[in-house]
Design a protein around this motif. Structure first.
Motif, PDB file in Angstrom:
ATOM      1  N   LEU A 141     -12.235   2.554  14.619  1.00  0.00           N
ATOM      2  CA  LEU A 141     -11.283   3.649  14.593  1.00  0.00           C
ATOM      3  C   LEU A 141     -11.953   4.917  15.115  1.00  0.00           C
ATOM      4  O   LEU A 141     -13.185   5.025  15.116  1.00  0.00           O
ATOM      5  CB  LEU A 141     -10.794   3.887  13.167  1.00  0.00           C
ATOM      6  N   ARG A 142     -11.146   5.855  15.538  1.00  0.00           N
ATOM      7  CA  ARG A 142     -11.699   7.146  15.944  1.00  0.00           C
ATOM      8  C   ARG A 142     -12.254   7.843  14.703  1.00  0.00           C
ATOM      9  O   ARG A 142     -11.757   7.666  13.599  1.00  0.00           O
ATOM     10  CB  ARG A 142     -10.592   7.997  16.586  1.00  0.00           C
ATOM     11  N   SER A 143     -13.306   8.625  14.885  1.00  0.00           N
ATOM     12  CA  SER A 143     -13.936   9.275  13.742  1.00  0.00           C
ATOM     13  C   SER A 143     -14.214  10.756  14.059  1.00  0.00           C
ATOM     14  O   SER A 143     -15.067  11.048  14.909  1.00  0.00           O
ATOM     15  CB  SER A 143     -15.249   8.557  13.385  1.00  0.00           C
ATOM     16  N   PRO A 144     -13.508  11.672  13.394  1.00  0.00           N
ATOM     17  CA  PRO A 144     -12.393  11.412  12.473  1.00  0.00           C
ATOM     18  C   PRO A 144     -11.136  11.023  13.241  1.00  0.00           C
ATOM     19  O   PRO A 144     -11.033  11.282  14.442  1.00  0.00           O
ATOM     20  CB  PRO A 144     -12.218  12.752  11.752  1.00  0.00           C
ATOM     21  N   ALA A 145     -10.203  10.440  12.535  1.00  0.00           N
ATOM     22  CA  ALA A 145      -8.960   9.946  13.152  1.00  0.00           C
ATOM     23  C   ALA A 145      -7.759  10.667  12.578  1.00  0.00           C
ATOM     24  O   ALA A 145      -7.739  11.006  11.395  1.00  0.00           O
ATOM     25  CB  ALA A 145      -8.832   8.438  12.915  1.00  0.00           C
ATOM     26  N   ARG A 146      -6.775  10.898  13.431  1.00  0.00           N
ATOM     27  CA  ARG A 146      -5.491  11.391  12.927  1.00  0.00           C
ATOM     28  C   ARG A 146      -4.645  10.193  12.515  1.00  0.00           C
ATOM     29  O   ARG A 146      -4.656   9.152  13.175  1.00  0.00           O
ATOM     30  CB  ARG A 146      -4.754  12.219  13.972  1.00  0.00           C
ATOM     31  N   VAL A 147      -3.944  10.376  11.409  1.00  0.00           N
ATOM     32  CA  VAL A 147      -3.195   9.286  10.797  1.00  0.00           C
ATOM     33  C   VAL A 147      -1.769   9.747  10.496  1.00  0.00           C
ATOM     34  O   VAL A 147      -1.547  10.907  10.148  1.00  0.00           O
ATOM     35  CB  VAL A 147      -3.877   8.846   9.476  1.00  0.00           C
ATOM     36  N   VAL A 148      -0.810   8.843  10.633  1.00  0.00           N
ATOM     37  CA  VAL A 148       0.549   9.090  10.188  1.00  0.00           C
ATOM     38  C   VAL A 148       0.927   7.955   9.238  1.00  0.00           C
ATOM     39  O   VAL A 148       0.911   6.783   9.616  1.00  0.00           O
ATOM     40  CB  VAL A 148       1.554   9.142  11.361  1.00  0.00           C
ATOM     41  N   VAL A 149       1.250   8.314   7.991  1.00  0.00           N
ATOM     42  CA  VAL A 149       1.630   7.345   6.959  1.00  0.00           C
ATOM     43  C   VAL A 149       3.107   7.539   6.637  1.00  0.00           C
ATOM     44  O   VAL A 149       3.536   8.676   6.369  1.00  0.00           O
ATOM     45  CB  VAL A 149       0.773   7.510   5.686  1.00  0.00           C
ATOM     46  N   SER A 150       3.866   6.453   6.646  1.00  0.00           N
ATOM     47  CA  SER A 150       5.291   6.505   6.317  1.00  0.00           C
ATOM     48  C   SER A 150       5.553   5.640   5.097  1.00  0.00           C
ATOM     49  O   SER A 150       5.095   4.478   5.035  1.00  0.00           O
ATOM     50  CB  SER A 150       6.141   6.012   7.505  1.00  0.00           C
ATOM     51  N   PHE A 151       6.304   6.170   4.126  1.00  0.00           N
ATOM     52  CA  PHE A 151       6.557   5.414   2.894  1.00  0.00           C
ATOM     53  C   PHE A 151       7.800   5.951   2.183  1.00  0.00           C
ATOM     54  O   PHE A 151       8.271   7.058   2.468  1.00  0.00           O
ATOM     55  CB  PHE A 151       5.335   5.509   1.961  1.00  0.00           C
ATOM     56  N   GLY A 152       8.302   5.146   1.247  1.00  0.00           N
ATOM     57  CA  GLY A 152       9.477   5.537   0.498  1.00  0.00           C
ATOM     58  C   GLY A 152       9.117   6.449  -0.666  1.00  0.00           C
ATOM     59  O   GLY A 152       8.030   6.363  -1.222  1.00  0.00           O
ATOM     60  N   ILE A 153      10.056   7.333  -1.038  1.00  0.00           N
ATOM     61  CA  ILE A 153       9.848   8.216  -2.183  1.00  0.00           C
ATOM     62  C   ILE A 153      11.093   8.194  -3.067  1.00  0.00           C
ATOM     63  O   ILE A 153      12.171   7.776  -2.631  1.00  0.00           O
ATOM     64  CB  ILE A 153       9.564   9.677  -1.747  1.00  0.00           C
TER      65      ILE A 153
END
Length: 203
Positions: free
Chosen positions: A190-202
């Motif tokens: 992975l890229r270090s540091p890496a940008r991340v997008v997390v999708s989840f229910g709330i």
């Protein structure tokens, strides 16, 4: 006897005097001070309304740009997320920075930058301990090429850059999708540091 010289004139409707000038040229007198005052009144009202509207937007600019007074929240979000955001049964990495989120319709999308993504992927069960992070059995290459970028609709902040790898939880329980930047130099890190997008229910 009536003088037919150039100083004569006649009245026209509306009280405006029309005079004849030498050479047959006619000139209509400009509106007087009373007409100018009538025009100035509405203009002043409009100016006051514009100033009031500008002041209102300035006063509530933070709420418009960042709902709930949360600098991480993007405009249009309908639910505030807690100070420590968790997804997939685990909090996002402690070193997460540049955090932004948008919520709506029972879902949340969170963007952040981290140098500790391997540990997060293991804690959420997206990648079993001891397994390669970029194994085709645990996610797959995302359709975002080198030099391309993407920012989900409604999410603010920096865009995620390609290439990227996509993960999704399997089995029963809430579905969590994780999109993370991978290295452009190697195909297994992975890229270090890496940008991340997390999708989840709330909710």
């Amino acid at each position: 006897m009536r003088d037919g010289g150039g100083g004569g004139g006649r009245a026209v409707p509306g009280g405006i005097a029309e005079t004849s000038q030498p050479g047959g040229i006619r000139e209509t007198a400009r509106a007087g001070p009373g007409a100018r005052r009538r025009l100035a009144g509405p203009a002043a009202v409009v100016a006051v309304l514009v100033l009031l509207a500008g002041g209102f937007c300035w006063l509530f600019r933070g709420e418009l740009l960042h709902p709930f007074g949360d600098g991480r929240a993007c405009g249009g979000s309908d639910t505030e997320l807690p100070a420590v955001i968790s997804a997939g049964g685990a909090p996002i990495p402690a070193d997460a920075s540049e955090i932004h989120y948008v919520t709506g319709d029972g879902r949340a999308q969170v963007s952040f930058r981290s140098d500790r993504m391997p540990g997060y992927l293991h804690r959420t069960g997206l990648v079993p301990e001891g397994k390669p992070l970029l194994d085709g059995g645990f996610g797959g290459a995302y359709a975002l090429g080198e030099g391309e970028s993407e920012l989900p609709e409604g999410l603010c902040g920096p865009a995620l850059r390609g290439p990227a790898w996509s993960y999704r939880t399997a089995g029963p329980g809430p579905v969590v999708d994780v999109l993370v930047e991978r290295s452009s130099l190697t195909h297994d890190t992975l890229r270090s540091p890496a940008r991340v997008v997390v999708s989840f229910g709330i909710g």
